[in-house]
Structures are given as structure tokens and as C-alpha cells.
Design a protein around this motif. Structure first.
Motif, PDB file in Angstrom:
ATOM      1  N   LEU A  79       0.862  -1.183   0.000  1.00 43.30           N
ATOM      2  CA  LEU A  79       0.000   0.000   0.000  1.00 43.30           C
ATOM      3  C   LEU A  79       0.893   1.225   0.000  1.00 43.30           C
ATOM      4  O   LEU A  79       1.700   1.404   0.919  1.00 43.30           O
ATOM      5  N   VAL A  80       0.775   2.033  -1.051  1.00 43.14           N
ATOM      6  CA  VAL A  80       1.567   3.260  -1.146  1.00 43.14           C
ATOM      7  C   VAL A  80       0.608   4.434  -1.028  1.00 43.14           C
ATOM      8  O   VAL A  80      -0.353   4.548  -1.790  1.00 43.14           O
ATOM      9  N   ASN A  81       0.862   5.290  -0.051  1.00 39.38           N
ATOM     10  CA  ASN A  81       0.099   6.530   0.103  1.00 39.38           C
ATOM     11  C   ASN A  81       0.990   7.565   0.776  1.00 39.38           C
ATOM     12  O   ASN A  81       2.145   7.282   1.104  1.00 39.38           O
ATOM     13  N   GLU A  82       0.455   8.749   0.951  1.00 39.69           N
ATOM     14  CA  GLU A  82       1.262   9.816   1.557  1.00 39.69           C
ATOM     15  C   GLU A  82       1.713   9.435   2.956  1.00 39.69           C
ATOM     16  O   GLU A  82       2.840   9.750   3.353  1.00 39.69           O
ATOM     17  N   VAL A 115       0.144  -3.686  -6.015  1.00 44.69           N
ATOM     18  CA  VAL A 115       0.374  -2.351  -5.456  1.00 44.69           C
ATOM     19  C   VAL A 115      -0.940  -1.587  -5.435  1.00 44.69           C
ATOM     20  O   VAL A 115      -1.615  -1.477  -6.467  1.00 44.69           O
ATOM     21  N   ILE A 116      -1.290  -1.087  -4.259  1.00 45.26           N
ATOM     22  CA  ILE A 116      -2.469  -0.244  -4.114  1.00 45.26           C
ATOM     23  C   ILE A 116      -1.959   1.185  -4.008  1.00 45.26           C
ATOM     24  O   ILE A 116      -1.310   1.552  -3.035  1.00 45.26           O
ATOM     25  N   ALA A 117      -2.221   1.966  -5.055  1.00 41.04           N
ATOM     26  CA  ALA A 117      -1.761   3.358  -5.124  1.00 41.04           C
ATOM     27  C   ALA A 117      -2.874   4.246  -4.573  1.00 41.04           C
ATOM     28  O   ALA A 117      -3.789   4.648  -5.298  1.00 41.04           O
ATOM     29  N   ASP A 118      -2.800   4.544  -3.284  1.00 42.30           N
ATOM     30  CA  ASP A 118      -3.847   5.256  -2.556  1.00 42.30           C
ATOM     31  C   ASP A 118      -3.463   6.718  -2.395  1.00 42.30           C
ATOM     32  O   ASP A 118      -2.696   7.077  -1.507  1.00 42.30           O
TER      33      ASP A 118
END
Length: 193
Positions: A62-65, A103-106
Motif C-alpha cells: 500500500l503506497v500513500n502519503e 500495489v495499491i496506489a492510494d
């Protein structure tokens, strides 16, 4: 898998591939987009938990800020800050996809050109991809923002709303498109009350 995608020079285009190339591994890119405070991160966490429950469970990133330690207030406070935020986010997504994970691009992912860049990264690695557009009524997102421990200031909140470029399923980088309207998900309680 007779043809692949090349994304050099900023544009994706088909290029011939060797016939012996293997099909893509279990990796994939799931790009979430939507206005601030629609519940993208809550959906991303639920999706990650679901994928982890599968047998066998694929590797999920999980990729997020938050995972990049970029505060949303400073990450979107100015055009220069937004550019740096998008650059760091894109690099993290690229690194995670290279490892063969789902990959979850949140993130907001509100600029169609940026969604196109993420699409090109996935296609360049021959990964499956989809776009999930999380929607919510504007009065609900405003209430969530106001109730947040870390709210956007109203000027930034309105600016992000006005700059949002709606996904268009006729664009190849915006499909397959899954639209989720959070207010219509009866099984999940609304954290704003």
C-alpha cells in the motif's frame, strides 16, 4: 504476450516483444482516485486485508502519503509541494511494482496525466491494472474534513475539488474503471456519524 508497452519519452506505445517472454507475474496496480475525504484510505486498507486473506496471499504493498511520511497539509500546500509529493509517490509505486507485488496506489490521483504516468509504469512492467474511483457527496467530504484530526485548510480543500479531473473510461489509462460510491456501501459505518 506477443506485444508489450514501451513508455520511454513520456508516452506509452506498443513495441514488439520476444515470443519467449513469460506472461506477467501476480503483480498488479490498483490505482485509487477521488476527492479528499472520500474514504480512499479506508477502502485501500480493506482491500489490502482482503488480499491478505486469500490463500495463497499475494504480496501487497500500500503506497500513500502516510507510508511516505508526507503530511497532507504540506504535501498539497503549493504547486511545488504537490509536484514533489507526486514525484515521491510515483517513485514509491514504481519500486513496489518492480518487486512483483499487488500495489495499491492510494492517493488523490486527481490529475489525468498523472494517472496516465502510473498506467505507463504498470504497462511497462506488463502488469495488470485498474482504476478505482471513490466517490462521496461533497457535504459528507466537507464534514469528514472538518472532523479530521489533520484537516485540509478550506482553501486547499476547495482547490483540490476544483482541479479534480474525472476519470473517463474511454481513456485506456482510466479503464477498467470501478466506481465506488461510499454513501451506498451499507455494510460500512460512516466514521463522521
Amino acid at each position: 504476450w506477443g506485444s508489450g508497452w514501451g513508455c520511454a519519452g513520456g508516452g506509452c506505445e506498443r513495441r514488439p516483444r520476444m515470443a519467449s517472454a513469460a506472461p506477467p507475474s501476480g503483480g498488479a496496480l490498483i490505482t485509487l482516485c477521488g476527492l479528499p475525504c472520500t474514504g480512499k484510505t479506508r477502502l485501500a486498507e480493506a482491500l489490502r486485508a482482503f488480499l491478505a486473506s486469500l490463500d495463497p496471499a499475494p504480496p501487497v504493498v500500500l503506497v500513500n502519503e502516510e507510508s511516505l511520511a508526507i503530511p497532507k497539509l504540506s504535501g498539497y500546500a503549493s504547486p511545488a509541494a504537490e509536484k514533489a509529493t507526486r514525484s515521491a509517490f510515483k517513485s514509491a509505486v514504481d519500486r513496489a511494482m518492480a518487486g512483483g507485488a499487488v500495489v495499491i496506489a492510494d492517493s488523490l490521483n486527481y490529475i489525468k496525466g498523472f494517472r496516465y504516468e502510473l498506467y505507463c509504469l504498470a504497462r511497462g512492467l506488463q502488469l495488470r491494472h485498474c482504476l478505482v474511483w471513490v466517490q462521496e457527496d461533497e457535504d459528507v467530504t466537507s464534514a469528514r474534513n472538518a472532523a479530521s484530526d489533520d484537516p485540509y485548510d478550506m482553501e486547499t480543500f476547495r482547490a483540490l475539488h476544483s482541479r479534480f479531473e474525472r476519470p473517463n473510461p474511454s481513456n485506456r489509462w482510466d479503464r477498467p474503471l470501478v466506481v465506488v460510491h461510499r454513501g451506498r456501501l451499507a455494510a460500512e459505518p460512516d466514521p463522521a456519524g
